[in-house]
Motif scaffolding. Sequence first.
Motif, mmCIF file in Angstrom:
data_model
loop_
_atom_site.group_PDB
_atom_site.id
_atom_site.type_symbol
_atom_site.label_atom_id
_atom_site.label_comp_id
_atom_site.label_asym_id
_atom_site.label_seq_id
_atom_site.Cartn_x
_atom_site.Cartn_y
_atom_site.Cartn_z
ATOM 1 N N UNK A 98 23.486 -7.171 12.464
ATOM 2 C CA UNK A 98 24.456 -7.083 13.563
ATOM 3 C C UNK A 98 23.895 -7.730 14.827
ATOM 4 N N UNK A 99 22.639 -7.446 15.146
ATOM 5 C CA UNK A 99 22.024 -7.991 16.362
ATOM 6 C C UNK A 99 21.919 -9.506 16.305
ATOM 7 N N UNK A 100 21.470 -10.022 15.162
ATOM 8 C CA UNK A 100 21.349 -11.482 15.018
ATOM 9 C C UNK A 100 22.715 -12.161 15.108
ATOM 10 N N UNK A 101 23.714 -11.577 14.459
ATOM 11 C CA UNK A 101 25.065 -12.157 14.496
ATOM 12 C C UNK A 101 25.608 -12.197 15.917
ATOM 13 N N UNK A 102 25.428 -11.114 16.659
ATOM 14 C CA UNK A 102 25.901 -11.062 18.043
ATOM 15 C C UNK A 102 25.146 -12.055 18.915
ATOM 16 N N UNK A 103 23.845 -12.175 18.712
ATOM 17 C CA UNK A 103 23.050 -13.137 19.501
ATOM 18 C C UNK A 103 23.518 -14.560 19.255
ATOM 19 N N UNK A 104 23.816 -14.894 17.989
ATOM 20 C CA UNK A 104 24.283 -16.238 17.670
ATOM 21 C C UNK A 104 25.687 -16.503 18.216
ATOM 22 N N UNK A 105 26.396 -15.441 18.594
ATOM 23 C CA UNK A 105 27.702 -15.614 19.236
ATOM 24 C C UNK A 105 27.545 -15.712 20.751
ATOM 25 N N UNK A 195 29.079 -26.045 21.282
ATOM 26 C CA UNK A 195 29.126 -24.627 20.948
ATOM 27 C C UNK A 195 29.084 -24.422 19.434
ATOM 28 N N UNK A 196 29.786 -25.288 18.683
ATOM 29 C CA UNK A 196 29.790 -25.167 17.230
ATOM 30 C C UNK A 196 28.387 -25.323 16.650
ATOM 31 N N UNK A 197 27.637 -26.294 17.145
ATOM 32 C CA UNK A 197 26.312 -26.528 16.578
ATOM 33 C C UNK A 197 25.272 -25.546 17.096
ATOM 34 N N UNK A 198 25.575 -24.877 18.192
ATOM 35 C CA UNK A 198 24.682 -23.826 18.667
ATOM 36 C C UNK A 198 25.065 -22.461 18.112
ATOM 37 N N UNK A 199 26.336 -22.308 17.680
ATOM 38 C CA UNK A 199 26.808 -21.010 17.205
ATOM 39 C C UNK A 199 27.238 -21.040 15.741
ATOM 40 N N UNK A 200 28.216 -21.889 15.402
ATOM 41 C CA UNK A 200 28.776 -21.868 14.048
ATOM 42 C C UNK A 200 27.763 -22.296 12.999
ATOM 43 N N UNK A 205 24.203 -20.499 8.359
ATOM 44 C CA UNK A 205 22.937 -20.318 7.639
ATOM 45 C C UNK A 205 22.590 -18.840 7.553
ATOM 46 N N UNK A 206 22.782 -18.105 8.647
ATOM 47 C CA UNK A 206 22.461 -16.678 8.658
ATOM 48 C C UNK A 206 23.308 -15.909 7.649
ATOM 49 N N UNK A 207 24.625 -16.116 7.676
ATOM 50 C CA UNK A 207 25.503 -15.368 6.775
ATOM 51 C C UNK A 207 25.282 -15.765 5.315
ATOM 52 N N UNK A 208 24.970 -17.035 5.067
ATOM 53 C CA UNK A 208 24.665 -17.457 3.701
ATOM 54 C C UNK A 208 23.369 -16.808 3.224
ATOM 55 N N UNK A 209 22.417 -16.698 4.116
ATOM 56 C CA UNK A 209 21.149 -16.028 3.804
ATOM 57 C C UNK A 209 21.383 -14.563 3.447
ATOM 58 N N UNK A 240 33.307 -26.724 12.424
ATOM 59 C CA UNK A 240 32.314 -27.776 12.638
ATOM 60 C C UNK A 240 32.887 -29.151 12.322
ATOM 61 N N UNK A 241 33.551 -29.252 11.169
ATOM 62 C CA UNK A 241 34.116 -30.541 10.768
ATOM 63 C C UNK A 241 35.193 -30.984 11.749
ATOM 64 N N UNK A 242 36.043 -30.061 12.168
ATOM 65 C CA UNK A 242 37.119 -30.400 13.104
ATOM 66 C C UNK A 242 36.554 -30.766 14.475
ATOM 67 N N UNK A 243 35.525 -30.048 14.921
ATOM 68 C CA UNK A 243 34.923 -30.338 16.227
ATOM 69 C C UNK A 243 34.339 -31.742 16.259
ATOM 70 N N UNK A 244 33.658 -32.148 15.190
ATOM 71 C CA UNK A 244 33.087 -33.492 15.131
ATOM 72 C C UNK A 244 34.169 -34.561 15.141
#
Length: 448
Positions: A98-105, A195-200, A205-209, A240-244
Motif C-alpha cells: 500500500x505504501x509503495x503504491x501510494x508513493x508511486x502515485x 507523469x506516466x513515466x514517473x508513475x504509470x 513493474x511494482x504491480x507485476x512484481x 503510457x502508449x496513448x501519452x507517447x
Amino acid sequence: MNATKNKSRGDESATDSPDDSDLDGRNPNSKLGRNSGPFLKKIKIKGYDTTDALPKKLNFSTLDMLGIIVSICSFFLDVAFDLLVAVVHYKNGNIWWFTLTVCFIAVPSLTMTGFSLRWYLVDADEKRLPPVSTTRWVLRIVFLVLQMGPLLRYMDSLYYGLKSNRNKSNVQDQVDLYKQMIYEDADATLLRLFECFMEAAPQLVLQLYIYALSQADSPNFYTWTEIIQLISMFSSLISLAWALASYQRALRYSLEEKKNMTLCGSIVQVIWRFFDVASRVLALGLFASVFPSYFFMVCAVRYAVMFLWIRFMGTEFCDNKCGEVFYNIVLGIIFIFCYFNPKDSPTRRRFTFYYVVTFLENSALMCAWFIYCPAHVSYKYPAMFMQFLSFVLGLVVMIIYYLLLHPTKNISVWDHWLKSKPNPFQMYSGDAAKKAAPQPNDVQEHRV
C-alpha cells in the motif's frame, strides 16, 4: 520575438529523409509565435521540409475533440485504478505494498503539479498574452491542489478549440484561440507524458512484481486483488502508449517545420508503443519477482548507460546547463522503458542501438527468470512467449509506421545508411549525419 532567417539551399542530409525524424524533445511552438514551455528561450530550427502552417480553415474538428476526451478519460482511469489497487492492498493488510503504491502515485503527481504551476507563472510574465483573471487563478490553484494539473490544461484546450469554432466571423480572434488550443494541448500532453513515466511505468513493474509473487504462492487461484491488479496494469499500459502517441501528435501539430500525423498514424503509434512498453515491463517485473535485490542493480546500470548516451547526444532542451542536466535525468528514466527521441536528427542508428541493447538485456532477464522461477508457475511458458512476441510485434508495427504512415511519406530504407560511414561514437550519439552533412543553410532563429 525577433526572428532572423538566412535563405539559401536547404539542408537535405541532416535527417534520414526530409522530416523523417520524430522530434520528441521540447521545441518552440513556431506556429504559436512563442515558445511552448518555459525552458527554451532560444533555439535554431533547420528547415527540413516545406512549412506546414496552421490549416487555412481553422476548424476544431470532432476528431480533435475526441482526442482530448480520450486523454481525459485515460487520465481518470489510470489514477482511479491505481488508487483502487492501493485501497485493496490496505484492506488486505499489505501495508508495505500500500505504501509503495501510494508513493508511486503521490510523488510524480506532486512533481508535475510543480511543473504546471511554474509554467503558469512563466505564461503570466508573457506580455503578449491576455491577462488571467483572479477567478481563473483560483480555479487553477484548486485544480493543482487536487493534483489535476493535466486535466485543467486538457479542459482549457477543449474550451479554446470550441470557442475558436464560434468565432469564425472574426478571423484574428479565431486564429488566436486556435493557437491557444494547440499550446495548451502541447503542455498538457507533455505533463501527462512525464507523469506516466514517473508513475504509470514504475507502478506497472511494482504491480507485476506483486502479482508474480502471489501467483508463485497460489498458482491455480486468482483473487480479486490480482484481477484488479491486471486491470490496473492494462490501464497503465494504455495510458503510457496513448501519452507517447498524443504528445508526438500535439508536438508535430505545433511545429511549423513538421508535417502533421494522420489519425491512422496516431493509432498505429499507440499500438507500437503498447507492445514496446509491454515487452520491457514484462522483462523487468518478472525478473524482479525472482531477484528483487539485483533488480535495482540492473535498473541502475541501465540508467547510467542511457544517461551517458543521452549526454553524448548533445540535447538542446533548456537554455542553461543545469536545466539541461535535469532534463537528461528525466529522459534517463524514460529510456529505462522505451526510446524517446531527444533530438531532431537521424533516428535510425539510435533506434538500432537502443533496440539491440534492449533485446539483449530483456533476453538475459527473461532467461534468468525462467531458470529460477518456481516450476509450478502456470504462466511460465506463456510469459516467455508473450515477452518475445510483444517485442517483435513492437518492432514490426514501428517499421510499418515509419514506412507507410509517417507524415513524411517518402522515407527510404537503405539510402541513408550508404551515405556515410561514421565512426561508432558518431553513429550512436546521433552526430553522424551532422558530421557528414554540409553546413545548414536555412536556419530560423527564434527568441523570446
